[in-house]
Design a protein around this motif. Structure first.
Motif, PDB file in Angstrom:
ATOM      1  N   PHE A 371      43.261  63.655  84.660  1.00 43.17           N
ATOM      2  CA  PHE A 371      41.870  64.443  84.657  1.00 43.17           C
ATOM      3  C   PHE A 371      41.262  63.460  83.875  1.00 43.17           C
ATOM      4  CE2 PHE A 371      44.567  65.188  80.710  1.00 43.17           C
ATOM      5  CZ  PHE A 371      43.585  65.054  79.673  1.00 43.17           C
ATOM      6  N   LYS A 372      39.867  63.793  83.735  1.00 40.92           N
ATOM      7  CA  LYS A 372      38.764  62.960  83.015  1.00 40.92           C
ATOM      8  C   LYS A 372      38.015  64.139  82.409  1.00 40.92           C
ATOM      9  CE  LYS A 372      35.977  62.676  87.272  1.00 40.92           C
ATOM     10  NZ  LYS A 372      35.547  61.597  88.239  1.00 40.92           N
ATOM     11  N   PHE A 373      37.232  63.383  81.472  1.00 44.48           N
ATOM     12  CA  PHE A 373      36.028  64.271  80.810  1.00 44.48           C
ATOM     13  C   PHE A 373      34.813  63.399  80.674  1.00 44.48           C
ATOM     14  CE2 PHE A 373      38.679  62.266  77.688  1.00 44.48           C
ATOM     15  CZ  PHE A 373      38.001  61.685  76.625  1.00 44.48           C
ATOM     16  N   ASN A 374      33.713  64.063  80.590  1.00 38.33           N
ATOM     17  CA  ASN A 374      32.321  63.658  80.898  1.00 38.33           C
ATOM     18  C   ASN A 374      31.403  63.063  79.663  1.00 38.33           C
ATOM     19  OD1 ASN A 374      31.876  66.004  79.738  1.00 38.33           O
ATOM     20  ND2 ASN A 374      29.937  66.241  80.925  1.00 38.33           N
ATOM     21  N   ALA A 375      32.082  62.692  78.634  1.00 39.62           N
ATOM     22  CA  ALA A 375      31.231  62.599  77.552  1.00 39.62           C
ATOM     23  C   ALA A 375      31.949  61.461  76.542  1.00 39.62           C
ATOM     24  CB  ALA A 375      31.076  63.687  76.466  1.00 39.62           C
ATOM     25  N   THR A 382      29.817  69.665  70.501  1.00 38.78           N
ATOM     26  CA  THR A 382      29.547  69.055  71.682  1.00 38.78           C
ATOM     27  C   THR A 382      30.076  69.752  72.821  1.00 38.78           C
ATOM     28  OG1 THR A 382      29.022  66.860  70.750  1.00 38.78           O
ATOM     29  CG2 THR A 382      29.430  66.903  73.099  1.00 38.78           C
ATOM     30  N   PRO A 383      29.565  70.269  73.906  1.00 37.36           N
ATOM     31  CA  PRO A 383      30.432  70.711  75.018  1.00 37.36           C
ATOM     32  C   PRO A 383      30.828  69.580  75.811  1.00 37.36           C
ATOM     33  CG  PRO A 383      27.979  71.794  74.850  1.00 37.36           C
ATOM     34  CD  PRO A 383      28.264  70.491  74.111  1.00 37.36           C
ATOM     35  N   ILE A 384      32.194  69.801  76.247  1.00 38.87           N
ATOM     36  CA  ILE A 384      32.876  68.586  76.822  1.00 38.87           C
ATOM     37  C   ILE A 384      33.440  69.366  78.242  1.00 38.87           C
ATOM     38  CG2 ILE A 384      34.747  66.989  76.750  1.00 38.87           C
ATOM     39  CD1 ILE A 384      34.636  67.256  73.682  1.00 38.87           C
ATOM     40  N   ASN A 385      33.092  68.793  79.246  1.00 36.36           N
ATOM     41  CA  ASN A 385      33.629  69.139  80.710  1.00 36.36           C
ATOM     42  C   ASN A 385      34.866  68.550  81.003  1.00 36.36           C
ATOM     43  OD1 ASN A 385      31.402  70.961  80.921  1.00 36.36           O
ATOM     44  ND2 ASN A 385      30.139  69.145  81.903  1.00 36.36           N
ATOM     45  N   GLY A 414      43.003  76.482  84.811  1.00 39.68           N
ATOM     46  CA  GLY A 414      41.998  76.231  86.053  1.00 39.68           C
ATOM     47  C   GLY A 414      41.800  74.673  86.238  1.00 39.68           C
ATOM     48  N   PRO A 415      40.960  74.312  87.103  1.00 36.77           N
ATOM     49  CA  PRO A 415      41.016  72.875  87.641  1.00 36.77           C
ATOM     50  C   PRO A 415      39.843  72.181  86.648  1.00 36.77           C
ATOM     51  CG  PRO A 415      40.213  74.397  89.174  1.00 36.77           C
ATOM     52  CD  PRO A 415      40.741  75.082  88.302  1.00 36.77           C
ATOM     53  N   SER A 416      38.887  72.999  86.057  1.00 40.34           N
ATOM     54  CA  SER A 416      37.642  72.490  85.126  1.00 40.34           C
ATOM     55  C   SER A 416      37.547  73.461  84.099  1.00 40.34           C
ATOM     56  CB  SER A 416      36.527  72.028  86.033  1.00 40.34           C
ATOM     57  OG  SER A 416      36.008  73.185  86.693  1.00 40.34           O
ATOM     58  N   LEU A 417      37.166  72.875  83.126  1.00 43.71           N
ATOM     59  CA  LEU A 417      37.007  73.666  81.775  1.00 43.71           C
ATOM     60  C   LEU A 417      35.888  73.118  81.071  1.00 43.71           C
ATOM     61  CD1 LEU A 417      40.361  75.238  80.504  1.00 43.71           C
ATOM     62  CD2 LEU A 417      38.413  76.573  81.711  1.00 43.71           C
ATOM     63  N   THR A 418      35.206  73.875  80.084  1.00 48.39           N
ATOM     64  CA  THR A 418      34.245  73.077  79.117  1.00 48.39           C
ATOM     65  C   THR A 418      34.751  73.559  77.996  1.00 48.39           C
ATOM     66  OG1 THR A 418      32.373  73.326  80.698  1.00 48.39           O
ATOM     67  CG2 THR A 418      31.973  73.106  78.332  1.00 48.39           C
ATOM     68  N   THR A 430      46.327  67.888  76.444  1.00 53.05           N
ATOM     69  CA  THR A 430      47.554  68.011  77.323  1.00 53.05           C
ATOM     70  C   THR A 430      47.157  68.836  78.601  1.00 53.05           C
ATOM     71  OG1 THR A 430      48.989  67.418  75.530  1.00 53.05           O
ATOM     72  CG2 THR A 430      49.982  68.174  77.812  1.00 53.05           C
ATOM     73  N   LEU A 431      47.296  68.203  80.083  1.00 51.03           N
ATOM     74  CA  LEU A 431      47.246  69.028  81.036  1.00 51.03           C
ATOM     75  C   LEU A 431      48.421  69.184  81.840  1.00 51.03           C
ATOM     76  CD1 LEU A 431      45.748  70.773  83.235  1.00 51.03           C
ATOM     77  CD2 LEU A 431      45.193  68.430  84.478  1.00 51.03           C
TER      78      LEU A 431
END
Length: 550
Positions: A371-375, A382-385, A414-418, A430-431
């Motif tokens: 997985f990855k996150f965008n920030a 701070t919202p992190i996707n 789920g596959p993506s969360l904020t 952990t995923l």
């Protein structure tokens, strides 16, 4: 006394270790579902090293999940050994080899068949090899060894087996190896022999060698030369202590291919006529490991002489059965993980049948999690996707659930969360991915949430940039290098040590950020001190840079 024509001489060898995995389909209707490792040690009860070596090997095999039948010393009778050979996947023999008086001079002369496996029987009822068959005792009937086809026979540190007898090489080593091996190769075995200690070849297999070719390359002595004798390739180095007859692709059984020894079936075979049927069922399998929904190739190798095979039945062990009237290789796949026993039965036009089975382990691989996150430069709030790129490597399988643990007591799926964090600190995200068969795997990544940014309150910062005396006046330049306006402050100039004597004060009502002002003060002294904001009325970002001497 023994009759001169039947005198038998025992040749005591340093160590014989025979590993055999044989096979033949018998008219007695042998099932190949039951299989085990037979270990025989010190059958003449006079060679402790052979007992300790085989016992150690037996413990090693059992610790790895193999089903092992052990026969030592007085229990190693010809009957027990032959019964143990019935349907065995491997036979390990450590003891003595026998030959007939007059067939070898024990000093490097020619050695003549037959050769025997020495047993503990007091009447010398040994197991003899007569061409490609076996015989129990001197007057017994000939029969083929009751083993599976296509498997190995291994002699370790054995006289005759490599063409050596103690410290002498026989005059006809190639012929001796050929004759010694025939009672095993006659039942479809691969024959390997070495005079080196340590059962190295077996441990090579246990440590990952796929076949005899790989194991041979790992051994102390690598066999590289061959001689054609009576239409058979005999592999043996000149003067060497190792030999091979058979297919270099031959393997050693895996633990899951062995099952407990079936004493009742062995007893029935022992008491039968031991006649070898012409019908042989056998197949080979493409190299594993095997995964769900992946084609596995089963190579048809059944045969019958002189009759014709007319029916081929494949029971895949998963509830599916395939019927065919022609021989051909088959691709088959399993849609679920597990251990499956594949049973292959063939029939000839005389209504005779034979069966062969093999265990296949189908593996369900773990999901691959990522997985990855965008920030970056993250702060509380701070919202992190978070985005999963996980997948299942098995064809037809899929990921059924994705569960997140954010390390701060919160979770999600789920596959993506904020997600955002309330406090600064280091957290472990952990995923966990779970496939349709319930198999899971996880990946963890550390994430750092920085402390909140502190926004400084704008403040002035007053400094004296220059001062000069001219005539009766003192000229003082003041600058506000801060970020806010400075208001209502005094600048004092004085002479001497005390600022309360001989001083002059100058009032400034305001000085904008970045602005400078030059003050003119009547002053009769040539030197002294100056301090801006003398009464500390202005709250500055730096309170320690207001004083200057001139």
């Amino acid at each position: 006394m023994w009759n001169n024509s039947r005198k038998i001489k025992t040749l005591i060898i340093s160590f014989i270790l025979i590993v055999t995995i044989f096979a033949s389909s018998l008219a007695f209707n042998i099932s190949t579902a039951d299989a085990h490792i037979l270990i025989i040690g010190d059958s003449f009860n006079d060679y402790p090293l052979s007992y300790s070596e085989t016992n150690k090997l037996a413990q090693t095999l059992k610790s790895r999940g193999y089903e092992v039948l052990e026969l030592y010393r007085e229990n190693a009778t010809s009957k027990n050994i032959l019964k143990g050979m019935f349907n065995a996947d491997a036979i390990i023999y450590a003891g003595h080899g026998g030959y007939q008086t007059g067939n070898y001079n024990n000093k490097g002369g020619s050695a003549k068949a037959p050769f025997a496996i020495v047993t503990s029987d007091s009447d010398y009822k040994w197991i003899w090899g007569v061409e490609d068959k076996m015989r129990e005792g001197w007057n017994g009937e000939l029969f083929y060894a009751p083993f599976k086809p296509g498997i190995p026979v291994i002699f370790l540190h054995a006289c005759f087996s490599t063409g050596w007898v103690e410290n002498y090489e026989v005059a006809n080593p190639i012929e001796t190896i050929y004759n010694f091996s025939r009672m095993f190769t006659g039942s479809g075995a691969n024959y390997y022999a070495t005079a080196w200690n340590g059962a190295e070849i077996i441990y090579d297999f246990l440590n990952g060698a796929e076949n005899f070719k790989e194991a041979n390359l790992q051994n102390w002595e690598t066999i590289t030369r061959s001689t054609l004798f009576n239409g058979t390739l005999i592999w043996k180095n000149t003067g060497g202590y190792a030999a091979f007859v058979g297919d270099w692709k031959g393997t050693f059984p895996t633990a899951i291919e062995t099952t407990p020894y079936d004493n009742q079936a062995a007893e029935e075979w022992y008491n039968s006529k031991r006649i070898k049927s012409s019908t042989v069922s056998f197949f080979d399998v493409s190299k594993g490991p095997y995964y769900i929904n992946q084609n596995i190739t089963f190579f048809e190798k059944s045969h019958d002489t002189p009759y014709a095979l007319i029916k081929y039945i494949w029971n895949w062990g998963d509830g599916n059965i395939l019927y065919s009237d022609t021989p051909h290789n088959i691709n088959y796949s399993y849609n679920a993980p597990g251990i499956f026993v594949v049973n292959h039965t063939v029939w000839n036009n005389q209504n005779q049948s034979a069966s062969y089975c093999r265990t296949i382990e189908v593996i369900n691989r773990n999901p691959v999690v990522d997985f990855k996150f965008n920030a970056s430069n993250l702060f509380p709030g701070t919202p992190i996707n978070f985005l999963s790129s996980s997948y299942d490597p098995d064809t037809g399988d899929s990921i059924n659930s994705l569960k997140w643990n954010f390390g701060d007591g919160s979770s999600g799926s789920g596959p993506s969360l904020t997600h955002s964090y309330n406090k600064s600190g280091n957290y472990t995200v952990t995923l966990t991915a779970t496939d349709s068969f319930g198999k899971s795997s996880s990946k963890s990544t550390k994430i750092t949430i920085n402390p909140p940014k502190v926004v400084a309150t704008p403040k002035p910062d007053l400094i004296i940039t220059s001062s000069r005396k001219s005539g009766r006046y003192l000229y003082v330049t003041i600058k506000n290098q801060g970020s806010a306006i400075a208001k209502n402050f005094h600048t004092r100039a004085w002479y001497g040590q005390s600022s309360s004597k001989n001083y002059k004060d100058i009032y400034t009502s305001s000085l904008a950020s970045g602005a400078s002002v030059t003050l003119k003060v009547p002053y009769s002294y040539k030197n002294g001190s100056i301090k801006v904001d003398f009464f500390n009325k202005v709250s500055e970002s730096n309170e320690n840079n207001n004083l200057r001497k001139f």
